[in-house]
Design an enzyme around this catalytic site. Structure first.
Site, mmCIF file in Angstrom:
data_model
loop_
_atom_site.group_PDB
_atom_site.id
_atom_site.type_symbol
_atom_site.label_atom_id
_atom_site.label_comp_id
_atom_site.label_asym_id
_atom_site.label_seq_id
_atom_site.Cartn_x
_atom_site.Cartn_y
_atom_site.Cartn_z
ATOM 1 N N HIS A 76 0.852 -1.196 0.000
ATOM 2 C CA HIS A 76 0.000 0.000 0.000
ATOM 3 C C HIS A 76 0.879 1.234 0.000
ATOM 4 C CE1 HIS A 76 -4.152 -1.585 0.781
ATOM 5 N NE2 HIS A 76 -3.410 -2.669 0.871
ATOM 6 N N TYR A 205 -8.471 6.216 7.994
ATOM 7 C CA TYR A 205 -8.509 6.630 9.395
ATOM 8 C C TYR A 205 -9.442 7.831 9.461
ATOM 9 C CZ TYR A 205 -4.319 3.818 10.433
ATOM 10 O OH TYR A 205 -3.427 2.790 10.612
ATOM 11 N N PRO A 298 -3.234 0.549 19.098
ATOM 12 C CA PRO A 298 -3.089 0.067 17.717
ATOM 13 C C PRO A 298 -3.139 1.147 16.629
ATOM 14 C CG PRO A 298 -5.259 -0.459 18.581
ATOM 15 C CD PRO A 298 -4.489 0.114 19.716
ATOM 16 N N LYS A 302 1.892 -0.097 15.126
ATOM 17 C CA LYS A 302 3.314 -0.256 15.463
ATOM 18 C C LYS A 302 3.642 -1.504 16.274
ATOM 19 C CE LYS A 302 5.234 2.951 13.359
ATOM 20 N NZ LYS A 302 5.036 2.320 12.088
ATOM 21 N N TYR A 388 4.962 6.313 10.119
ATOM 22 C CA TYR A 388 4.032 5.227 9.809
ATOM 23 C C TYR A 388 4.718 4.158 8.967
ATOM 24 C CZ TYR A 388 -0.510 3.024 8.943
ATOM 25 O OH TYR A 388 -1.551 2.136 8.905
HETATM 26 C C1 PHB Z 1 -5.583 -3.767 11.142
HETATM 27 O O1 PHB Z 1 -5.703 -4.010 9.937
HETATM 28 O O2 PHB Z 1 -5.934 -4.564 12.010
HETATM 29 C C2 PHB Z 1 -5.003 -2.464 11.560
HETATM 30 C C3 PHB Z 1 -4.435 -1.644 10.602
HETATM 31 C C4 PHB Z 1 -3.918 -0.413 10.976
HETATM 32 C C5 PHB Z 1 -3.984 -0.010 12.292
HETATM 33 C C6 PHB Z 1 -4.535 -0.841 13.248
HETATM 34 C C7 PHB Z 1 -5.058 -2.070 12.888
HETATM 35 O O3 PHB Z 1 -3.494 1.204 12.639
#
Ligand code: PHB
Length: 395
Positions: A76, A205, A298, A302, A388
């Site tokens: 991605h 997000y 989460p 990380k 990130y």
């Molecule tokens: C997930 O796909 O579970 C996931 C992806 C990004 C995040 C947290 C969880 O920041």
């Protein structure tokens, strides 16, 4: 008790940190034995993170673990950041020349188990009463009760705790030398897995006055989505319809023609959010890696990446120590690892506090201001992207 098991490195915990460490050590001729309190099936099935940063992918590839990741993982370029009426794409490749991969922790775990099984790795699953001993001597050991009920002892040169925040390793560092830092957040995530094609290319997000929401995925046919909920939320209060409605509202269904497609929910859980750092990451002949030393919320994706980065530092340090009797890297391990730990702790806290609603109107204005800045300033966007997509191992 039967004869002790003798090995160079006793590893407590067969999650990604423990098995990756065993794998890297074996690649450099250092042998290890792993103990795990759960069953192999439980560790393999638990649903965890989904994003691998660039340096994690580099390390897995160089360790010979990249084949299925390269075939089935999805690269991605970035993420979408949004709030009501606005959606912005941050392109990490343009900004930092690094990208991320969508490849679930469950998949990483499967690859590690396959590689270690093929190599004949000794792993004892479903052990109980695990205890660490004599960590300040040259003969540390780990005792446990095997799944057959037999009392066993592993005598090693070094013990590594990869057993998460509730395992015995962290607690084996004496309280006189251990220092901990904690932040609990006043919200949790309700996470679902759904059998439906993702409604987005890159992860979304979303900031929303009702609370944060996120759209992630596991494959072309499986979506992973999250909603901010109050702590102590009961799943009984969240039937599937309510979840999809909240996701549609917060993710902006209908805005600029974008639509969220719901589907059958196959898993549902509530995840608490906390930050925790425990230092030092080494005491005598005990080293800690991954969640045994630190927990991040989460939001910045990380947790797994940080565990891999710890192991990426620790494996060469133990090889130098055990094969060349050179303790310099091992002596520096805790300080070096903690630099990255604190960077990721800050980034995860920052992403979390920028995106989750607190109900305080002052916080809301600061969050929106911050979101506008990271989506409109190249400097702001690059800072987010660099953290990130991940700093190089050894940062
Ligand atoms: C997930 O796909 O579970 C996931 C992806 C990004 C995040 C947290 C969880 O920041």
């Amino acid at each position: 008790m039967s004869e002790p098991i003798r090995t160079q490195v006793a590893i407590v915990g067969a999650g990604p940190a423990g098995l990756l460490l065993a794998h890297l050590l074996a690649g450099d001729g250092v042998e290890s034995v792993v103990v795990e309190s759960r069953s192999e099936e439980y560790v393999a099935a638990r649903i965890r993170a989904g994003i691998l940063e660039q340096s994690t992918v580099d390390l897995l590839r160089s360790a010979g673990l990249g084949e299925r990741l390269d075939r089935e993982g999805a690269r991605h370029r970035g993420i979408h950041l949004q709030w009501p009426e606005e959606r912005h794409h941050l392109d990490f490749v343009d900004l930092t020349d690094r990208s991320v991969w969508l490849y679930g922790q469950t998949e990483v775990q499967r690859d590690l188990v396959a590689a270690r099984t093929a190599a004949g790795q000794e792993v004892h699953y479903e052990v109980s009463d695990t205890a660490l001993h004599d960590l300040e001597t040259d003969d540390p050991s780990v005792t446990f009760t095997s799944s057959e009920g037999e009392a066993r002892r592993i005598v090693a040169d070094v013990v590594v705790g990869c057993d998460g925040s509730f395992g015995p390793s962290r607690a084996a560092v004496p309280s006189t030398v251990q220092q901990t830092w904690e932040r609990t957040y006043p919200y949790s995530w309700l996470g679902i897995l759904a059998d439906v094609a993702p409604s987005t290319d890159d992860l979304i997000y979303a900031w929303h006055p009702d609370g944060f929401a996120m759209h992630s995925m596991r494959s072309e046919t499986v979506s992973r989505l999250y909603l901010q909920v109050p702590n102590d939320t009961s799943l009984d209060d969240w039937p599937d319809d309510r979840i999809w409605q909240a996701l549609a509202t917060r993710l902006g269904h209908g805005q600029d023609g974008w639509e969220l497609t719901p589907g059958p929910v196959t898993d549902k859980s509530v995840l608490p959010m906390r930050s925790h750092v425990s230092t030092p990451m080494r005491h005598g002949r005990l080293f800690l890696a991954g969640d045994a030393a630190h927990i991040v919320p989460p939001t910045g994706a990380k947790g797994l990446n940080l565990a891999v980065a710890d192991v990426g530092l620790l494996a060469p340090a133990l090889v130098e120590l055990l094969r060349k009797d050179d303790s310099r890297l091992a002596d520096d391990y805790s300080d070096t690892a903690l630099r990255r730990v604190w960077r990721c702790t800050h980034f995860s806290w920052w992403m979390t506090t920028m995106l989750h609603s607190t109900g305080d109107p002052f916080d809301e204005q600061l969050q929106l201001s911050q979101l506008r800045w990271v989506t409109s300033s190249e400097a702001g966007a690059t800072g987010l992207a660099e953290n990130y997509a991940g700093l190089p191992i050894g940062f």
